[in-house]
Design a protein around this motif. Structure first.
Motif, PDB file in Angstrom:
ATOM      1  N   LEU A  86       0.824  -1.202   0.000  1.00  0.00           N
ATOM      2  CA  LEU A  86       0.000   0.000   0.000  1.00  0.00           C
ATOM      3  C   LEU A  86       0.862   1.257   0.000  1.00  0.00           C
ATOM      4  N   ARG A  87       1.933   1.244   0.784  1.00  0.00           N
ATOM      5  CA  ARG A  87       2.824   2.410   0.860  1.00  0.00           C
ATOM      6  C   ARG A  87       3.473   2.674  -0.497  1.00  0.00           C
ATOM      7  N   ALA A  88       3.972   1.621  -1.139  1.00  0.00           N
ATOM      8  CA  ALA A  88       4.644   1.797  -2.426  1.00  0.00           C
ATOM      9  C   ALA A  88       3.660   2.209  -3.512  1.00  0.00           C
ATOM     10  N   MET A  89       2.469   1.599  -3.512  1.00  0.00           N
ATOM     11  CA  MET A  89       1.493   1.905  -4.557  1.00  0.00           C
ATOM     12  C   MET A  89       0.918   3.314  -4.417  1.00  0.00           C
ATOM     13  N   SER A  90       0.920   3.859  -3.205  1.00  0.00           N
ATOM     14  CA  SER A  90       0.377   5.207  -2.992  1.00  0.00           C
ATOM     15  C   SER A  90       1.457   6.282  -3.036  1.00  0.00           C
ATOM     16  N   SER A  91       2.707   5.888  -3.196  1.00  0.00           N
ATOM     17  CA  SER A  91       3.794   6.863  -3.227  1.00  0.00           C
ATOM     18  C   SER A  91       3.725   7.708  -4.494  1.00  0.00           C
ATOM     19  N   PRO A  92       4.007   9.004  -4.402  1.00  0.00           N
ATOM     20  CA  PRO A  92       4.049   9.846  -5.601  1.00  0.00           C
ATOM     21  C   PRO A  92       5.323   9.625  -6.410  1.00  0.00           C
ATOM     22  N   LEU A  93       6.248   8.851  -5.855  1.00  0.00           N
ATOM     23  CA  LEU A  93       7.511   8.562  -6.529  1.00  0.00           C
ATOM     24  C   LEU A  93       7.432   7.212  -7.235  1.00  0.00           C
ATOM     25  N   ALA A 146       5.714  -9.065  -9.271  1.00  0.00           N
ATOM     26  CA  ALA A 146       6.267  -7.735  -9.543  1.00  0.00           C
ATOM     27  C   ALA A 146       5.094  -6.780  -9.744  1.00  0.00           C
ATOM     28  N   ILE A 147       5.123  -5.666  -9.028  1.00  0.00           N
ATOM     29  CA  ILE A 147       4.073  -4.649  -9.169  1.00  0.00           C
ATOM     30  C   ILE A 147       4.728  -3.275  -9.212  1.00  0.00           C
ATOM     31  N   TRP A 148       4.054  -2.346  -9.882  1.00  0.00           N
ATOM     32  CA  TRP A 148       4.552  -0.971  -9.874  1.00  0.00           C
ATOM     33  C   TRP A 148       3.392  -0.018  -9.689  1.00  0.00           C
ATOM     34  N   ASN A 149       3.716   1.221  -9.327  1.00  0.00           N
ATOM     35  CA  ASN A 149       2.657   2.181  -9.020  1.00  0.00           C
ATOM     36  C   ASN A 149       2.340   3.078 -10.211  1.00  0.00           C
ATOM     37  N   VAL A 150       1.372   3.984 -10.013  1.00  0.00           N
ATOM     38  CA  VAL A 150       0.920   4.867 -11.083  1.00  0.00           C
ATOM     39  C   VAL A 150       2.028   5.818 -11.529  1.00  0.00           C
ATOM     40  N   ALA A 151       2.947   6.159 -10.619  1.00  0.00           N
ATOM     41  CA  ALA A 151       4.045   7.049 -10.983  1.00  0.00           C
ATOM     42  C   ALA A 151       4.968   6.393 -12.002  1.00  0.00           C
ATOM     43  N   VAL A 152       4.886   5.075 -12.137  1.00  0.00           N
ATOM     44  CA  VAL A 152       5.635   4.355 -13.173  1.00  0.00           C
ATOM     45  C   VAL A 152       4.777   4.192 -14.426  1.00  0.00           C
ATOM     46  N   SER A 153       3.566   3.640 -14.256  1.00  0.00           N
ATOM     47  CA  SER A 153       2.789   3.196 -15.412  1.00  0.00           C
ATOM     48  C   SER A 153       1.728   4.178 -15.901  1.00  0.00           C
ATOM     49  N   GLY A 154       1.373   5.184 -15.104  1.00  0.00           N
ATOM     50  CA  GLY A 154       0.314   6.104 -15.492  1.00  0.00           C
ATOM     51  C   GLY A 154       0.669   6.945 -16.705  1.00  0.00           C
ATOM     52  N   GLU A 155      -0.343   7.606 -17.270  1.00  0.00           N
ATOM     53  CA  GLU A 155      -0.116   8.446 -18.450  1.00  0.00           C
ATOM     54  C   GLU A 155       0.863   9.577 -18.171  1.00  0.00           C
ATOM     55  N   LYS A 156       0.913  10.024 -16.923  1.00  0.00           N
ATOM     56  CA  LYS A 156       1.880  11.052 -16.538  1.00  0.00           C
ATOM     57  C   LYS A 156       3.104  10.452 -15.847  1.00  0.00           C
ATOM     58  N   ARG A 208       4.694   6.720 -19.416  1.00  0.00           N
ATOM     59  CA  ARG A 208       3.720   7.471 -20.223  1.00  0.00           C
ATOM     60  C   ARG A 208       2.491   6.638 -20.596  1.00  0.00           C
ATOM     61  N   GLY A 209       2.117   5.739 -19.722  1.00  0.00           N
ATOM     62  CA  GLY A 209       0.913   4.951 -19.932  1.00  0.00           C
ATOM     63  C   GLY A 209       1.021   3.862 -20.978  1.00  0.00           C
ATOM     64  N   GLN A 210       2.229   3.577 -21.482  1.00  0.00           N
ATOM     65  CA  GLN A 210       2.376   2.600 -22.561  1.00  0.00           C
ATOM     66  C   GLN A 210       2.924   1.256 -22.093  1.00  0.00           C
ATOM     67  N   GLY A 211       3.585   1.228 -20.937  1.00  0.00           N
ATOM     68  CA  GLY A 211       4.158  -0.019 -20.455  1.00  0.00           C
ATOM     69  C   GLY A 211       3.247  -0.707 -19.453  1.00  0.00           C
ATOM     70  N   GLU A 212       3.271  -2.042 -19.456  1.00  0.00           N
ATOM     71  CA  GLU A 212       2.482  -2.804 -18.493  1.00  0.00           C
ATOM     72  C   GLU A 212       3.159  -4.140 -18.211  1.00  0.00           C
ATOM     73  N   LEU A 213       2.844  -4.689 -17.029  1.00  0.00           N
ATOM     74  CA  LEU A 213       3.316  -6.019 -16.660  1.00  0.00           C
ATOM     75  C   LEU A 213       2.186  -7.012 -16.876  1.00  0.00           C
ATOM     76  N   ARG A 214       2.482  -8.085 -17.600  1.00  0.00           N
ATOM     77  CA  ARG A 214       1.500  -9.150 -17.804  1.00  0.00           C
ATOM     78  C   ARG A 214       2.105 -10.471 -17.353  1.00  0.00           C
ATOM     79  N   TRP A 215       1.278 -11.305 -16.731  1.00  0.00           N
ATOM     80  CA  TRP A 215       1.767 -12.607 -16.276  1.00  0.00           C
ATOM     81  C   TRP A 215       1.822 -13.556 -17.467  1.00  0.00           C
ATOM     82  N   GLU A 216       3.025 -14.051 -17.760  1.00  0.00           N
ATOM     83  CA  GLU A 216       3.236 -14.935 -18.898  1.00  0.00           C
ATOM     84  C   GLU A 216       3.489 -16.349 -18.398  1.00  0.00           C
ATOM     85  N   ARG A 217       2.923 -17.307 -19.081  1.00  0.00           N
ATOM     86  CA  ARG A 217       3.035 -18.698 -18.640  1.00  0.00           C
ATOM     87  C   ARG A 217       3.314 -19.619 -19.827  1.00  0.00           C
TER      88      ARG A 217
END
Length: 249
Positions: free
Chosen positions: A149-156, A188-198, A202-211
């Protein structure tokens, strides 16, 4: 005497495990996340164990190439730009608490302040954009809910990565199967400061589970809806300007 020797042996064993986990983390990031990383642990590392670059697709070139520093080309002619990455690696048995996120937030604030001061002092041209910095915490034990929760809510920009422990047999083996298990990513998870449009992607990268068949799978990096081919530049291709900038922090 025996107690002192036992404590010394235990300390050396802990150091060895830490270094081995840092190397394992570095290899996983390079093999699966297009990150070229170096071990930098030391007395004055500020809690950072690895630092380097994340090589992601770059937009089409602008008329002024100076606005896109550090852009390199893959062997297929694809443009890749760099994002600075710092990582903390923890080979601990206890679940990771939110204090580690707070510690890395402090490191990020310091690095961002240093970059701003370099612009103010004229060490870096004001026309040169600041390269974003992403923090990664890599753990051999899972993360608590409070940590996520702390990492996902961080502005960094934050990434949390869990690498499950490997057995001693695997550690001592050099087979392809053992290397595949060592490279296993639990989550592996990342927050909006990584994946968001801003965010930095820039909103173009994503993590998908591959099997794959017979495999429990791992997160894979996708870009604009397509699987992103893993790529890092050869050591000799990273020019002196890029190399020197990594040493500044």
């Amino acid at each position: 005497m025996q107690r002192t020797l036992a404590r010394s042996t235990a300390a050396l064993s802990a150091v060895h495990r830490g270094v081995a986990f840092e190397e394992r983390s570095r290899r996983v990031l390079q093999t699966h996340m297009s990150m070229s990383m170096r071990r930098v642990g030391g007395a004055s590392d500020g809690g950072i164990d690895l630092q380097g670059w994340w090589w992601i697709p770059s937009p089409a070139p602008s008329e002024d190439s100076s606005t896109q520093p550090g852009v390199l080309y893959t062997d297929t002619g694809e443009r890749r730009r760099r994002i600075r990455v710092i990582a903390q690696c923890k080979a601990e048995t206890r679940k990771m608490g939110p204090n580690y996120v707070r510690e890395m937030e402090g490191v990020l604030h310091t690095l961002n302040a240093n970059a701003l001061q370099a612009h103010v002092n004229g060490e870096i041209s004001l026309e040169t954009p600041t390269i974003p910095i992403v923090a990664i915490i890599i753990s051999q034990s899972n993360f608590t809910r409070a940590t996520r929760l702390r990492a996902m809510s961080s502005p960094l920009p934050f990434i949390l990565m869990y690498l499950p422990p490997v057995s001693r047999v695997v550690q001592e083996s050099r087979s392809e199967q053992s290397e595949e298990e060592e490279d296993q990513i639990g989550s592996a998870i990342w927050n909006v400061a990584v994946s968001g449009e801003k965010g930095v992607l820039r909103g173009q990268g994503e993590l998908r589970w591959e099997r794959k068949a017979g495999d429990i799978g791992r997160p894979g990096l996708w870009w604009a809806g397509r699987k992103l081919r893993n790529w890092v530049p050869p050591e000799t291709q990273v020019d002196e300007e890029v190399d020197e900038e990594l040493q500044v922090a």
